[in-house]
Write a protein that holds these residues in place. Structure first.
Motif, short mmCIF file in Angstrom:
data_model
loop_
_atom_site.label_atom_id
_atom_site.label_comp_id
_atom_site.label_asym_id
_atom_site.label_seq_id
_atom_site.Cartn_x
_atom_site.Cartn_y
_atom_site.Cartn_z
N ALA A 25 7.06 -4.72 -16.59
CA ALA A 25 6.24 -3.66 -15.99
C ALA A 25 6.15 -3.84 -14.48
CB ALA A 25 4.85 -3.68 -16.60
N GLY A 26 6.38 -2.75 -13.75
CA GLY A 26 6.31 -2.77 -12.30
C GLY A 26 7.58 -3.23 -11.62
N LEU A 27 8.57 -3.67 -12.40
CA LEU A 27 9.82 -4.16 -11.84
C LEU A 27 10.93 -3.14 -12.01
CD1 LEU A 27 9.71 -7.79 -13.32
CD2 LEU A 27 8.97 -7.05 -11.04
N THR A 28 12.03 -3.35 -11.31
CA THR A 28 13.23 -2.54 -11.52
C THR A 28 13.95 -3.12 -12.72
OG1 THR A 28 13.42 -2.07 -9.16
CG2 THR A 28 15.38 -1.72 -10.51
N LEU A 29 14.01 -2.33 -13.79
CA LEU A 29 14.51 -2.80 -15.08
C LEU A 29 15.88 -2.21 -15.39
CD1 LEU A 29 14.13 -4.20 -17.86
CD2 LEU A 29 12.83 -2.17 -18.59
N GLU A 30 16.73 -3.05 -15.93
CA GLU A 30 18.08 -2.62 -16.32
C GLU A 30 18.44 -3.30 -17.62
OE1 GLU A 30 22.63 -2.96 -14.48
OE2 GLU A 30 20.89 -3.16 -13.16
#
Length: 406
Positions: free
Chosen positions: A370-375
């Motif tokens: 959550a709150g991060l750039t996710l891939e």
């Protein structure tokens, strides 16, 4: 190659060009560019690497007969497989990438590999006792290479060049330092050498680091580096999109391109041993890159104290063996992509996708990141039971769970 085969290949090339110009593909470029800012505001990107199971889906579609034509046919079918059938975030390029550079043979020792049947293989050790065998370690050698889409550039240009241009592109720099050693020395012997012959082990690593850096400088001085800020593959199923590296330049520096490193072979040693025997050499090499993508299947949380010191770290692999919650917390406030590698079991084991189990599994990742750039980069799947629809549904569920958390 027959005329019929040429026509088949040109038809596939036209299909690739058509898909590359589609509105959906144009939107994917926009989405990847937003993702490349790594500021936590973009949607999660989802890709599935098909190379380990493509035989199930591509081979039945082959129509060419000659070996040369079939190789090109595989390439073209593979270029659009994800876009057409999986509906993931794999882009379709309107060109065939042309790469030119050098490869390195560490210590000048050709790797000896023994096939063990099926997917298995075994590297034949050439060093057993580092003290006794150290004399075998020579200066690494370098070999030129060039290819277009993995195939012969002149052939590709001749058959397809007027449809899909052969375009000189950059490439992320790949170094798997410990793998270079394990290819010529068993993991067990490597661990023993760290303990019994620490000075010689450091000397070996110093030699290897020197040779990698020499090759980097050679390629740089020859002006062979090209931009790696857009639709260039970054290893681990990811892409190079970023606004923090140059988009133009004929003679770029290493400090202006992406680099990739991992240390899977360090799994099993302590953080203290990683700090002593691995980190100094990885730091020395990786600091030459503009941006760094780090990790493969290793549990990166084990060595996070050192890994977190890589100043140019931009993507970190979060494998099935990684403490997801720990990494999610560690990345808060950092401009680093949470590159999740889901377990291949959900997609690759059962013939029928267990949707409830998959949803619960993905929810945890979305929560931890959550709150991060996710891939999401799905790798290491060796069968999908010949069902491309299963892969498409898998991608759809990941997207649904990401959307549900908004």
């Amino acid at each position: 190659m027959s005329e019929k085969e040429r026509l088949r290949l040109r038809k596939l090339a036209k299909k690739q060009l058509e898909l590359s110009e589609s509105e959906r593909n144009k939107q994917l470029y926009i989405d990847w560019e937003a993702h490349g800012r790594a500021d936590g505001s973009s949607r999660p990107m989802v890709t599935v690497e098909h190379g380990t199971f493509s035989e199930e889906l591509i081979e039945p579609r082959l129509r060419c007969e000659s070996e040369q034509a079939r190789a090109l046919e595989r390439m073209l079918l593979g270029n659009t497989l994800n876009f057409e059938y999986f509906k993931d975030d794999t882009i379709v390029r309107g060109y065939i990438p042309y790469e030119k550079g050098y490869r390195m043979t560490p210590f000048g020792l050709q790797v000896k590999c023994q096939e063990t049947g099926g997917l298995g293989y075994h590297y034949i050790s050439q060093l057993h006792d580092l003290a006794d065998d150290f004399h075998l370690l020579k200066k690494s050698t370098y070999q030129k290479f060039s290819h277009a889409g993995g195939e012969d550039a002149e052939l590709v240009q001749d058959i397809l060049g007027d449809i899909l241009p052969v375009k000189k592109t950059g490439a992320a720099w790949y170094i798997s330092f410990l793998q270079d050693i394990v290819h010529i020395m068993s993991t067990e012997d490597m661990f023993i050498a760290m303990s019994d012959e620490p000075e010689l082990f450091h000397q070996m690593c110093g030699m290897l680091a020197d040779d990698h850096i020499e090759l980097m400088e050679r390629v740089e001085n020859k002006g062979l580096l090209r931009p790696t800020n857009r639709d260039v593959h970054l290893c681990q199923g990811s892409m190079c999109f970023t606004s923090d590296l140059p988009s133009e330049g004929e003679e770029l520096k290493m400090s202006q391109i992406w680099g990739y490193m991992d240390a899977q072979e360090a799994q099993g040693i302590s953080p203290a041993m990683y700090h002593e025997f691995v980190y100094p050499y990885y730091k020395r090499i990786s600091e030459r890159f503009g941006l760094l993508s780090y990790g493969c299947c290793e549990a990166v949380h084990t060595f996070w104290e050192d890994i977190s010191r890589f100043d140019n770290l931009r993507k970190i692999s979060v494998s099935p063996w990684c403490d997801e919650a720990f990494i999610g917390q560690a990345l808060q406030g950092r401009k680093v992509v949470y590159l999740r590698k889901p377990s291949p079991n959900y997609l690759g084991v059962d013939r029928i996708l267990d949707e409830d189990a998959l949803r619960a599994y993905i929810r945890k990742t979305v929560e931890f990141a959550a709150g991060l750039t996710l891939e999401f980069s799905q790798r290491d799947v060796y069968t999908v039971h010949k069902d491309s629809g299963k892969v498409a549904r898998y991608v759809e569920i990941i997207r649904e769970e990401c959307e549900a958390k908004k």
